[in-house]
Design a protein around this motif. Structure first.
Motif, PDB file in Angstrom:
ATOM      1  N   ASP A  25       0.823  -1.135   0.025  1.00  0.00           N
ATOM      2  CA  ASP A  25      -0.122   0.052  -0.042  1.00  0.00           C
ATOM      3  C   ASP A  25       0.971   1.193  -0.015  1.00  0.00           C
ATOM      4  O   ASP A  25       2.022   1.334   0.730  1.00  0.00           O
ATOM      5  CB  ASP A  25      -0.892   0.009   0.975  1.00  0.00           C
ATOM      6  CG  ASP A  25      -2.068  -1.012   0.936  1.00  0.00           C
ATOM      7  OD1 ASP A  25      -2.427  -1.619  -0.085  1.00  0.00           O
ATOM      8  OD2 ASP A  25      -2.811  -1.199   2.047  1.00  0.00           O
ATOM      9  N   PRO A  26       0.418   2.531  -0.629  1.00  0.00           N
ATOM     10  CA  PRO A  26       1.278   3.378  -0.564  1.00  0.00           C
ATOM     11  C   PRO A  26       1.379   3.983   0.910  1.00  0.00           C
ATOM     12  O   PRO A  26       0.634   3.951   1.587  1.00  0.00           O
ATOM     13  CB  PRO A  26       0.466   4.592  -1.483  1.00  0.00           C
ATOM     14  CG  PRO A  26      -0.503   3.611  -2.245  1.00  0.00           C
ATOM     15  CD  PRO A  26      -0.553   2.486  -1.540  1.00  0.00           C
ATOM     16  N   LEU A  27       2.442   4.470   1.256  1.00  0.00           N
ATOM     17  CA  LEU A  27       2.521   5.369   2.570  1.00  0.00           C
ATOM     18  C   LEU A  27       2.015   6.650   2.573  1.00  0.00           C
ATOM     19  O   LEU A  27       2.241   7.395   1.629  1.00  0.00           O
ATOM     20  CB  LEU A  27       4.327   5.303   2.704  1.00  0.00           C
ATOM     21  CG  LEU A  27       4.980   4.137   3.117  1.00  0.00           C
ATOM     22  CD1 LEU A  27       6.430   4.336   3.007  1.00  0.00           C
ATOM     23  CD2 LEU A  27       4.695   3.448   4.230  1.00  0.00           C
ATOM     24  N   LYS A  28       1.221   6.756   3.659  1.00  0.00           N
ATOM     25  CA  LYS A  28       0.630   8.197   3.708  1.00  0.00           C
ATOM     26  C   LYS A  28       1.551   9.255   4.667  1.00  0.00           C
ATOM     27  O   LYS A  28       1.661   8.952   5.659  1.00  0.00           O
ATOM     28  CB  LYS A  28      -0.831   8.035   4.433  1.00  0.00           C
ATOM     29  CG  LYS A  28      -1.580   7.072   3.478  1.00  0.00           C
ATOM     30  CD  LYS A  28      -2.931   7.027   4.093  1.00  0.00           C
ATOM     31  CE  LYS A  28      -4.086   6.188   3.188  1.00  0.00           C
ATOM     32  NZ  LYS A  28      -5.378   6.123   3.996  1.00  0.00           N
ATOM     33  N   VAL A  29       1.972  10.099   3.832  1.00  0.00           N
ATOM     34  CA  VAL A  29       2.874  11.051   4.387  1.00  0.00           C
ATOM     35  C   VAL A  29       2.154  12.315   4.934  1.00  0.00           C
ATOM     36  O   VAL A  29       1.446  13.071   4.097  1.00  0.00           O
ATOM     37  CB  VAL A  29       4.151  11.519   3.350  1.00  0.00           C
ATOM     38  CG1 VAL A  29       4.862  12.510   4.002  1.00  0.00           C
ATOM     39  CG2 VAL A  29       4.732  10.429   2.536  1.00  0.00           C
ATOM     40  N   GLY A  30       2.054  12.416   6.267  1.00  0.00           N
ATOM     41  CA  GLY A  30       1.293  13.382   7.010  1.00  0.00           C
ATOM     42  C   GLY A  30       1.995  14.736   6.696  1.00  0.00           C
ATOM     43  O   GLY A  30       3.100  14.802   7.205  1.00  0.00           O
ATOM     44  N   ASP A  61      11.068   6.882  -3.247  1.00  0.00           N
ATOM     45  CA  ASP A  61      11.793   6.480  -4.420  1.00  0.00           C
ATOM     46  C   ASP A  61      13.028   5.705  -3.979  1.00  0.00           C
ATOM     47  O   ASP A  61      13.380   4.481  -4.473  1.00  0.00           O
ATOM     48  CB  ASP A  61      12.469   7.517  -5.284  1.00  0.00           C
ATOM     49  CG  ASP A  61      11.240   7.925  -6.091  1.00  0.00           C
ATOM     50  OD1 ASP A  61      10.060   7.517  -6.166  1.00  0.00           O
ATOM     51  OD2 ASP A  61      11.373   9.089  -6.703  1.00  0.00           O
ATOM     52  N   ALA A  62      13.928   5.957  -2.737  1.00  0.00           N
ATOM     53  CA  ALA A  62      14.974   5.264  -2.412  1.00  0.00           C
ATOM     54  C   ALA A  62      14.507   4.020  -1.636  1.00  0.00           C
ATOM     55  O   ALA A  62      15.327   2.937  -1.763  1.00  0.00           O
ATOM     56  CB  ALA A  62      15.749   6.124  -1.327  1.00  0.00           C
ATOM     57  N   MET A  63      13.053   3.891  -1.218  1.00  0.00           N
ATOM     58  CA  MET A  63      12.868   2.610  -0.576  1.00  0.00           C
ATOM     59  C   MET A  63      12.019   1.912  -1.486  1.00  0.00           C
ATOM     60  O   MET A  63      11.649   0.761  -1.168  1.00  0.00           O
ATOM     61  CB  MET A  63      11.821   3.054   0.746  1.00  0.00           C
ATOM     62  CG  MET A  63      12.562   3.802   1.713  1.00  0.00           C
ATOM     63  SD  MET A  63      11.409   3.958   3.164  1.00  0.00           S
ATOM     64  CE  MET A  63      10.084   5.018   2.590  1.00  0.00           C
ATOM     65  N   GLY A  64      11.712   2.459  -2.607  1.00  0.00           N
ATOM     66  CA  GLY A  64      10.860   1.720  -3.740  1.00  0.00           C
ATOM     67  C   GLY A  64       9.582   1.567  -3.423  1.00  0.00           C
ATOM     68  O   GLY A  64       9.037   0.531  -3.542  1.00  0.00           O
ATOM     69  N   ARG A  65       9.067   2.465  -2.565  1.00  0.00           N
ATOM     70  CA  ARG A  65       7.774   2.565  -2.196  1.00  0.00           C
ATOM     71  C   ARG A  65       6.780   3.843  -2.781  1.00  0.00           C
ATOM     72  O   ARG A  65       7.468   4.722  -3.250  1.00  0.00           O
ATOM     73  CB  ARG A  65       7.406   2.683  -0.605  1.00  0.00           C
ATOM     74  CG  ARG A  65       8.014   1.533   0.216  1.00  0.00           C
ATOM     75  CD  ARG A  65       7.337   0.535   0.186  1.00  0.00           C
ATOM     76  NE  ARG A  65       6.055   0.638   0.555  1.00  0.00           N
ATOM     77  CZ  ARG A  65       5.624   0.396   2.050  1.00  0.00           C
ATOM     78  NH1 ARG A  65       6.515   0.344   2.639  1.00  0.00           N
ATOM     79  NH2 ARG A  65       4.476   0.664   2.187  1.00  0.00           N
ATOM     80  N   ASP A  66       5.643   3.423  -2.990  1.00  0.00           N
ATOM     81  CA  ASP A  66       4.734   4.473  -3.509  1.00  0.00           C
ATOM     82  C   ASP A  66       4.193   5.267  -2.103  1.00  0.00           C
ATOM     83  O   ASP A  66       4.197   4.802  -1.172  1.00  0.00           O
ATOM     84  CB  ASP A  66       3.298   4.118  -4.085  1.00  0.00           C
ATOM     85  CG  ASP A  66       3.966   3.404  -5.603  1.00  0.00           C
ATOM     86  OD1 ASP A  66       5.015   4.013  -6.226  1.00  0.00           O
ATOM     87  OD2 ASP A  66       3.260   2.447  -5.851  1.00  0.00           O
ATOM     88  N   CYS A  67       3.975   6.653  -2.368  1.00  0.00           N
ATOM     89  CA  CYS A  67       3.704   7.553  -1.189  1.00  0.00           C
ATOM     90  C   CYS A  67       2.548   8.351  -1.741  1.00  0.00           C
ATOM     91  O   CYS A  67       2.153   8.791  -2.839  1.00  0.00           O
ATOM     92  CB  CYS A  67       4.768   8.384  -0.842  1.00  0.00           C
ATOM     93  SG  CYS A  67       5.981   7.532   0.141  1.00  0.00           S
TER      94      CYS A  67
END
Length: 258
Positions: A25-30, A61-67
């Protein structure tokens, strides 16, 4: 006798799929729903941008995760994190002992001091010059904590505001004599046409209220995400991404190096 075992395997498989889906799941950046330029603000397109928004995307991007950039009210942002409405706080939140009682932090990624801003013609070089003045600070910030701890005997009348822009506007309108806020944010504020005639008078000294610098706020149980983000912060600092974004938005390098 075999059916309960099959149900156990099926349940385990479903749990495994749920965990995999959650990890993808995309990480939700608060971030605060109230713009805080140049760190977080809305572009003409309506999209959020700024130093911390772009840095957050670089970390993902560095973690390979969507945000997903997820605005929320600043005063309730820690509660939103612990309620799992967001996954991380990336909004100029200083690492302090008080906050560490309820959330964890990554390593710091930037640091800037607090700055006093007042009219050009106002004489002010030390805390003694605050005596009798009305000063504004934003609530739930390290500057507010510093003001309460270090300036309570200075004779200054401290006014607390929910939003940074409210503080700025009351300075411009004359309802405040001086404000205390992040130095970089104040440099950007003073670039506005309407802020002509105001200047930074002094910066606050290093104090325990300002903590160790700004880090990413995380839930205390999210050790794996913390480790991933710490590695990603090291990556964007080492490869120059942090410095480049800092120069682009802030005009100086505020990144914290080991």
């Amino acid at each position: 006798m075999t059916f309960p075992l099959k149900r156990t395997f099926a349940a385990a498989a479903l749990l495994g799929l749920a965990a995999t889906a959650q990890a993808n799941d995309p990480l939700k950046v608060g971030i605060s729903g109230e713009p805080y330029p140049p760190f977080t603000f809305k572009a003409a397109s309506g999209d959020w941008t700024g130093f911390e928004v772009d840095l957050a995307l670089a970390l993902c991007d560095a973690m390979g995760r969507d945000c997903e950039i997820t605005p929320t009210g600043w005063s309730g942002i820690i509660a939103s994190l612990n309620a799992e409405r967001i996954d991380m706080i990336m909004n100029s939140m200083s690492i302090t002992a008080k906050r560490q009682r309820v959330i964890d932090f990554t390593r710091p990624y930037y640091f800037t001091p607090g700055a006093y801003v007042a009219a050009d013609d106002r004489e002010m070089t030390s805390p003694e010059d605050l005596d009798g003045l009305v000063m504004g600070v934003q609530a739930a910030t390290t500057n507010a904590t510093y003001a309460r701890r270090a300036l309570r005997d200075s004779g200054v009348d401290i006014r607390i505001y929910n939003q940074a822009e409210q503080v700025n506007n009351d300075l411009l309108s004359g309802r405040l004599d001086v404000i205390l806020a992040d130095e970089i944010a104040m440099v950007q504020f003073l670039d506005r046409d309407e802020a002509e005639g105001f200047e930074i008078k002094a910066t606050a000294p290093r104090h325990e209220a300002y903590g160790e610098g700004v880090g990413i706020g995380l839930r205390q149980a999210d050790d794996e995400l913390e480790a991933s983000l710490n590695a990603a912060i090291a990556t964007v600092i080492d490869d120059g991404t942090c410095a480049s974004l800092s120069e682009q938005y802030l005009g100086t390098d505020v990144c914290v190096y080991d």
